[in-house]
Design a protein around this motif. Sequence first.
Motif, mmCIF file in Angstrom:
data_model
loop_
_atom_site.group_PDB
_atom_site.id
_atom_site.type_symbol
_atom_site.label_atom_id
_atom_site.label_comp_id
_atom_site.label_asym_id
_atom_site.label_seq_id
_atom_site.Cartn_x
_atom_site.Cartn_y
_atom_site.Cartn_z
ATOM 1 N N LEU A 1 -41.878 -41.661 -47.722
ATOM 2 C CA LEU A 1 -42.623 -40.580 -48.360
ATOM 3 C C LEU A 1 -43.110 -41.021 -49.741
ATOM 4 C CD1 LEU A 1 -43.654 -37.704 -48.616
ATOM 5 C CD2 LEU A 1 -41.347 -36.971 -49.252
ATOM 6 N N LEU A 2 -42.234 -41.680 -50.490
ATOM 7 C CA LEU A 2 -42.626 -42.205 -51.794
ATOM 8 C C LEU A 2 -43.736 -43.250 -51.647
ATOM 9 C CD1 LEU A 2 -39.097 -42.587 -53.439
ATOM 10 C CD2 LEU A 2 -40.859 -40.909 -54.034
ATOM 11 N N LYS A 3 -43.620 -44.072 -50.616
ATOM 12 C CA LYS A 3 -44.648 -45.090 -50.364
ATOM 13 C C LYS A 3 -45.981 -44.428 -50.027
ATOM 14 C CE LYS A 3 -45.365 -49.477 -47.993
ATOM 15 N NZ LYS A 3 -44.785 -50.509 -47.105
ATOM 16 N N MET A 4 -45.952 -43.369 -49.223
ATOM 17 C CA MET A 4 -47.175 -42.618 -48.903
ATOM 18 C C MET A 4 -47.847 -42.104 -50.164
ATOM 19 S SD MET A 4 -45.774 -40.312 -45.740
ATOM 20 C CE MET A 4 -46.873 -38.974 -46.212
ATOM 21 N N ASN A 5 -47.046 -41.474 -51.030
ATOM 22 C CA ASN A 5 -47.595 -40.907 -52.263
ATOM 23 C C ASN A 5 -48.180 -41.998 -53.146
ATOM 24 O OD1 ASN A 5 -46.901 -38.294 -51.550
ATOM 25 N ND2 ASN A 5 -44.881 -38.419 -52.497
ATOM 26 N N ASN A 6 -47.513 -43.141 -53.173
ATOM 27 C CA ASN A 6 -47.998 -44.262 -53.980
ATOM 28 C C ASN A 6 -49.337 -44.786 -53.450
ATOM 29 O OD1 ASN A 6 -47.724 -46.321 -56.041
ATOM 30 N ND2 ASN A 6 -47.272 -47.750 -54.392
ATOM 31 N N ILE A 7 -49.433 -44.928 -52.133
ATOM 32 C CA ILE A 7 -50.685 -45.405 -51.526
ATOM 33 C C ILE A 7 -51.812 -44.409 -51.768
ATOM 34 C CG2 ILE A 7 -51.833 -45.934 -49.333
ATOM 35 C CD1 ILE A 7 -49.071 -46.943 -48.328
ATOM 36 N N ALA A 8 -51.512 -43.111 -51.594
ATOM 37 C CA ALA A 8 -52.530 -42.073 -51.765
ATOM 38 C C ALA A 8 -53.043 -42.020 -53.203
ATOM 39 C CB ALA A 8 -51.968 -40.708 -51.364
ATOM 40 N N ALA B 1 -46.293 -32.998 -48.058
ATOM 41 C CA ALA B 1 -47.100 -34.025 -48.728
ATOM 42 C C ALA B 1 -48.443 -34.199 -48.026
ATOM 43 C CB ALA B 1 -46.342 -35.344 -48.768
ATOM 44 N N LEU B 2 -48.435 -34.129 -46.701
ATOM 45 C CA LEU B 2 -49.678 -34.249 -45.945
ATOM 46 C C LEU B 2 -50.561 -33.024 -46.155
ATOM 47 C CD1 LEU B 2 -48.340 -35.667 -42.561
ATOM 48 C CD2 LEU B 2 -49.442 -36.914 -44.423
ATOM 49 N N ALA B 3 -49.941 -31.848 -46.141
ATOM 50 C CA ALA B 3 -50.708 -30.614 -46.346
ATOM 51 C C ALA B 3 -51.357 -30.610 -47.725
ATOM 52 C CB ALA B 3 -49.801 -29.398 -46.180
ATOM 53 N N SER B 4 -50.658 -31.182 -48.731
ATOM 54 C CA SER B 4 -51.184 -31.169 -50.101
ATOM 55 C C SER B 4 -52.437 -32.022 -50.249
ATOM 56 C CB SER B 4 -50.112 -31.641 -51.085
ATOM 57 O OG SER B 4 -49.848 -33.021 -50.924
ATOM 58 N N PHE C 1 -51.155 -46.415 -45.126
ATOM 59 C CA PHE C 1 -50.728 -45.013 -45.243
ATOM 60 C C PHE C 1 -50.237 -44.489 -43.897
ATOM 61 C CE2 PHE C 1 -51.336 -40.441 -45.162
ATOM 62 C CZ PHE C 1 -50.807 -40.045 -46.386
ATOM 63 N N GLN C 2 -50.971 -44.798 -42.830
ATOM 64 C CA GLN C 2 -50.576 -44.332 -41.496
ATOM 65 C C GLN C 2 -49.225 -44.898 -41.084
ATOM 66 O OE1 GLN C 2 -51.854 -42.060 -39.486
ATOM 67 N NE2 GLN C 2 -53.536 -41.579 -40.884
ATOM 68 N N LYS C 3 -48.981 -46.170 -41.412
ATOM 69 C CA LYS C 3 -47.692 -46.778 -41.081
ATOM 70 C C LYS C 3 -46.561 -46.085 -41.833
ATOM 71 C CE LYS C 3 -49.254 -51.467 -39.935
ATOM 72 N NZ LYS C 3 -49.243 -52.896 -40.366
ATOM 73 N N ALA C 4 -46.769 -45.852 -43.140
ATOM 74 C CA ALA C 4 -45.744 -45.192 -43.947
ATOM 75 C C ALA C 4 -45.505 -43.771 -43.446
ATOM 76 C CB ALA C 4 -46.159 -45.184 -45.419
ATOM 77 N N LEU C 5 -46.593 -43.084 -43.088
ATOM 78 C CA LEU C 5 -46.483 -41.723 -42.569
ATOM 79 C C LEU C 5 -45.669 -41.696 -41.285
ATOM 80 C CD1 LEU C 5 -47.212 -38.751 -42.134
ATOM 81 C CD2 LEU C 5 -49.432 -39.502 -41.248
ATOM 82 N N GLY C 6 -45.988 -42.580 -40.358
ATOM 83 C CA GLY C 6 -45.258 -42.610 -39.097
ATOM 84 C C GLY C 6 -43.780 -42.870 -39.298
ATOM 85 N N GLU D 1 -59.948 -49.469 -45.786
ATOM 86 C CA GLU D 1 -59.460 -49.584 -44.413
ATOM 87 C C GLU D 1 -57.986 -50.000 -44.397
ATOM 88 O OE1 GLU D 1 -60.475 -51.917 -40.224
ATOM 89 O OE2 GLU D 1 -61.888 -51.998 -41.903
ATOM 90 N N LYS D 2 -57.646 -51.021 -45.187
ATOM 91 C CA LYS D 2 -56.259 -51.480 -45.258
ATOM 92 C C LYS D 2 -55.375 -50.380 -45.846
ATOM 93 C CE LYS D 2 -53.245 -55.146 -47.048
ATOM 94 N NZ LYS D 2 -52.234 -54.188 -47.534
ATOM 95 N N GLN D 3 -55.875 -49.682 -46.860
ATOM 96 C CA GLN D 3 -55.116 -48.600 -47.479
ATOM 97 C C GLN D 3 -54.810 -47.515 -46.448
ATOM 98 O OE1 GLN D 3 -57.183 -46.565 -50.660
ATOM 99 N NE2 GLN D 3 -55.299 -46.077 -51.718
#
Length: 276
Positions: free
Chosen positions: A12-19, A67-70, A33-38, A27-29
């Motif tokens: 979750l922290l990684k997702m927020n950092n990428i976002a 986090a996704l809804a936000s 993000f999708q990998k971290a989300l999964g 594309e890589k970002q």
Amino acid sequence: DQYFRTISEFYLLKMNNIAGQANEQKEKQGIDFQKALGNAIDSAKSAISLNSADPTNWAQLGRVYEALASIKIQGAYDPAVSAIGEAIKLSPYDPSLPLALARLDLINGKPEDAKKHLQDSLKIKEDFAQALYLFAQIEAQQGNIKEAISRSEQVVSVAPNDLGALFQLGLLYYQSKNFDGTLAALERAVAINPSYSNARYFLGLAYDSKGMKDRALDQFKKISQLNPENQEVKTIISNLTAGKSALDTVSPPAPAPDKRATLPIDEKNDKSGLKK
């Protein structure tokens, strides 16, 4: 389950950092993000499968979907509400759970529903600073300054060193022209963090409003040291040095600083090296 819950929090922290990254490799970002989300979702669900009776496992899943809804990912809101609802069934006296629902209400554009959930949170813990703080923000956004001040005063009474609460209270006092209150709140804020430029900005304006030009000038000179490229601060310093109002030729034509959509100082450019 604790192991998987911790992994979920990591991703979750990684997702927020990428976002939050400004990355030209979109594309890589997106793939990262999708990998971290999964991984965040799968780990939270693994924690639940191992121990569905622990409300913190459900709350973690709710936090991932929140986090996704936000960031306006479709289909995230309902799973977030459902997961938090399961956590509440297991832990009905945890004030952080109605607070989570209130945040989701705000994401969904329902401030009145958010206030109801905040009231539920405060029934469980009447001095819950996070709920009071969010309540004050909602009231301020709705123009209910008196109620927002009351809520902010409650936050500061239970969390006297909370910089965000002190700044919010000082700004609300400034908006209501209670400059003595502004001074009390923001002087404390800059005593705790001397590089808090936005607190110094409104503190300087409050000094100016009370005719204390030298103190106002001192605040803006310190802001300029932290933010040497800010042109508005340079104009204010020139005004105060000439004995004029701090905001002479600044507002108007620009909106009043307390009415703007963003704060006057972009503290990301602060040269102090301190994070806000």
